[in-house]
Design a protein around this motif. Sequence first.
Motif, mmCIF file in Angstrom:
data_model
loop_
_atom_site.group_PDB
_atom_site.id
_atom_site.type_symbol
_atom_site.label_atom_id
_atom_site.label_comp_id
_atom_site.label_asym_id
_atom_site.label_seq_id
_atom_site.Cartn_x
_atom_site.Cartn_y
_atom_site.Cartn_z
ATOM 1 N N LYS A 112 0.830 -1.205 0.000
ATOM 2 C CA LYS A 112 0.000 0.000 0.000
ATOM 3 C C LYS A 112 0.865 1.255 0.000
ATOM 4 O O LYS A 112 0.585 2.218 -0.704
ATOM 5 C CB LYS A 112 -0.922 -0.012 1.219
ATOM 6 N N LYS A 113 1.936 1.226 0.765
ATOM 7 C CA LYS A 113 2.837 2.364 0.869
ATOM 8 C C LYS A 113 3.602 2.605 -0.433
ATOM 9 O O LYS A 113 3.873 3.739 -0.807
ATOM 10 C CB LYS A 113 3.824 2.093 2.008
ATOM 11 N N ALA A 114 3.938 1.543 -1.131
ATOM 12 C CA ALA A 114 4.756 1.643 -2.335
ATOM 13 C C ALA A 114 3.953 2.003 -3.587
ATOM 14 O O ALA A 114 4.501 2.601 -4.515
ATOM 15 C CB ALA A 114 5.498 0.337 -2.563
ATOM 16 N N LEU A 115 2.676 1.657 -3.637
ATOM 17 C CA LEU A 115 1.887 1.825 -4.851
ATOM 18 C C LEU A 115 1.931 3.234 -5.430
ATOM 19 O O LEU A 115 2.175 3.399 -6.628
ATOM 20 C CB LEU A 115 0.444 1.362 -4.634
ATOM 21 N N PRO A 116 1.706 4.292 -4.653
ATOM 22 C CA PRO A 116 1.754 5.632 -5.261
ATOM 23 C C PRO A 116 3.105 5.939 -5.912
ATOM 24 O O PRO A 116 3.162 6.645 -6.922
ATOM 25 C CB PRO A 116 1.491 6.578 -4.090
ATOM 26 N N LYS A 117 4.172 5.436 -5.352
ATOM 27 C CA LYS A 117 5.497 5.671 -5.913
ATOM 28 C C LYS A 117 5.648 5.014 -7.268
ATOM 29 O O LYS A 117 6.247 5.571 -8.173
ATOM 30 C CB LYS A 117 6.581 5.138 -4.969
ATOM 31 N N PHE A 118 5.140 3.805 -7.396
ATOM 32 C CA PHE A 118 5.286 3.075 -8.643
ATOM 33 C C PHE A 118 4.361 3.587 -9.737
ATOM 34 O O PHE A 118 4.684 3.479 -10.913
ATOM 35 C CB PHE A 118 5.012 1.589 -8.419
ATOM 36 N N LEU A 119 3.215 4.116 -9.384
ATOM 37 C CA LEU A 119 2.236 4.520 -10.395
ATOM 38 C C LEU A 119 2.784 5.529 -11.383
ATOM 39 O O LEU A 119 2.471 5.478 -12.571
ATOM 40 C CB LEU A 119 0.977 5.080 -9.729
ATOM 41 N N ALA A 120 3.575 6.469 -10.918
ATOM 42 C CA ALA A 120 4.085 7.519 -11.797
ATOM 43 C C ALA A 120 5.257 7.054 -12.657
ATOM 44 O O ALA A 120 5.691 7.778 -13.541
ATOM 45 C CB ALA A 120 4.505 8.731 -10.974
ATOM 46 N N GLN A 121 5.752 5.882 -12.412
ATOM 47 C CA GLN A 121 6.899 5.376 -13.151
ATOM 48 C C GLN A 121 6.439 4.578 -14.369
ATOM 49 O O GLN A 121 5.372 3.994 -14.375
ATOM 50 C CB GLN A 121 7.764 4.489 -12.251
ATOM 51 N N GLU A 122 7.277 4.546 -15.387
ATOM 52 C CA GLU A 122 6.955 3.760 -16.573
ATOM 53 C C GLU A 122 7.376 2.319 -16.335
ATOM 54 O O GLU A 122 8.310 1.807 -16.941
ATOM 55 C CB GLU A 122 7.630 4.354 -17.790
ATOM 56 N N ILE A 123 6.677 1.689 -15.423
ATOM 57 C CA ILE A 123 6.951 0.311 -15.040
ATOM 58 C C ILE A 123 5.644 -0.455 -15.103
ATOM 59 O O ILE A 123 4.631 -0.008 -14.571
ATOM 60 C CB ILE A 123 7.509 0.236 -13.598
ATOM 61 N N ASP A 124 5.668 -1.594 -15.771
ATOM 62 C CA ASP A 124 4.513 -2.484 -15.751
ATOM 63 C C ASP A 124 4.667 -3.327 -14.504
ATOM 64 O O ASP A 124 5.280 -4.388 -14.513
ATOM 65 C CB ASP A 124 4.488 -3.355 -17.001
ATOM 66 N N LEU A 125 4.129 -2.810 -13.401
ATOM 67 C CA LEU A 125 4.307 -3.448 -12.107
ATOM 68 C C LEU A 125 3.169 -4.406 -11.828
ATOM 69 O O LEU A 125 1.995 -4.041 -11.891
ATOM 70 C CB LEU A 125 4.384 -2.400 -10.995
ATOM 71 N N ARG A 126 3.534 -5.633 -11.501
ATOM 72 C CA ARG A 126 2.571 -6.649 -11.124
ATOM 73 C C ARG A 126 2.799 -7.005 -9.666
ATOM 74 O O ARG A 126 3.929 -7.060 -9.205
ATOM 75 C CB ARG A 126 2.743 -7.907 -11.978
ATOM 76 N N VAL A 127 1.718 -7.242 -8.939
ATOM 77 C CA VAL A 127 1.802 -7.554 -7.521
ATOM 78 C C VAL A 127 1.498 -9.023 -7.306
ATOM 79 O O VAL A 127 0.538 -9.562 -7.867
ATOM 80 C CB VAL A 127 0.817 -6.688 -6.710
ATOM 81 N N VAL A 128 2.326 -9.645 -6.506
ATOM 82 C CA VAL A 128 2.136 -11.031 -6.129
ATOM 83 C C VAL A 128 2.041 -11.076 -4.613
ATOM 84 O O VAL A 128 2.951 -10.635 -3.924
ATOM 85 C CB VAL A 128 3.322 -11.904 -6.589
ATOM 86 N N THR A 129 0.923 -11.567 -4.105
ATOM 87 C CA THR A 129 0.786 -11.791 -2.670
ATOM 88 C C THR A 129 0.923 -13.277 -2.429
ATOM 89 O O THR A 129 0.175 -14.075 -2.995
ATOM 90 C CB THR A 129 -0.577 -11.286 -2.155
ATOM 91 N N LEU A 130 1.897 -13.621 -1.629
ATOM 92 C CA LEU A 130 2.170 -15.035 -1.389
ATOM 93 C C LEU A 130 1.218 -15.598 -0.340
ATOM 94 O O LEU A 130 0.847 -14.923 0.612
ATOM 95 C CB LEU A 130 3.621 -15.211 -0.959
ATOM 96 N N PRO A 131 0.816 -16.857 -0.509
ATOM 97 C CA PRO A 131 -0.143 -17.466 0.422
ATOM 98 C C PRO A 131 0.478 -17.787 1.778
ATOM 99 O O PRO A 131 1.700 -17.833 1.923
ATOM 100 C CB PRO A 131 -0.557 -18.752 -0.304
ATOM 101 N N ASP A 132 -0.385 -18.021 2.724
ATOM 102 C CA ASP A 132 -0.007 -18.483 4.065
ATOM 103 C C ASP A 132 0.931 -17.527 4.797
ATOM 104 O O ASP A 132 1.756 -17.951 5.607
ATOM 105 C CB ASP A 132 0.620 -19.883 4.009
#
Length: 186
Positions: A37-57
């Motif tokens: 959540k903290k990092a998302l605003p930082k990445f949005l303005a960048q030209e990066i195709d950012l994908r998020v992976v949340t690991l189980p357990d």
Amino acid sequence: YVLDGHVANLIITAAKTPAGISLFAVDGDAAGQAAAKKALPKFLAQEIDLRVVTLPDNLDPADFLMQRGPDQLRPILDNAVEAWEAKLKSTVAEHGMSSIDARNRVLQDMLEVLSQVPAQAGVGLGSNWQLRESVIIGGLAQELKVSETLIRDRLGELRTLHQQRHGVAIQTGIATDVAQKQQSAD
């Protein structure tokens, strides 16, 4: 805003990733979700195709690999969701979409994220920010059935409030945050 060292290092790494998809693997626990959540605003303005992976357990990436191996990680990585969409899906799951109030809460939460993106992101890596923001706002307008003009007006209000609360650092973007983090480490 200054991020903790872990998130700042992830930002530096992702910003230097060659063109293509960058993956942001976060722990499934509350701390991992907070980091995302903290990092998302930082990445949005960048030209990066950012994908998020949340690991189980509630496993962190190293523990997941040690316990389950790369063969179980590959399908998770292959199904990684674009960062903005991941946030939107989790926000819709939290509030629902079945009422005006629920849609308003989704909109407010998503605009809160956008309001933290540096307003002057139109330089360097984020040179296409205005176009990226238009795509994001257009998608929100369609999803929530709200006028783009109203969304832009509310976003402007939230950016002003965020700047007043946090100073002008929002306009300087990622370089200031990383520099502040490096100075505090010295």
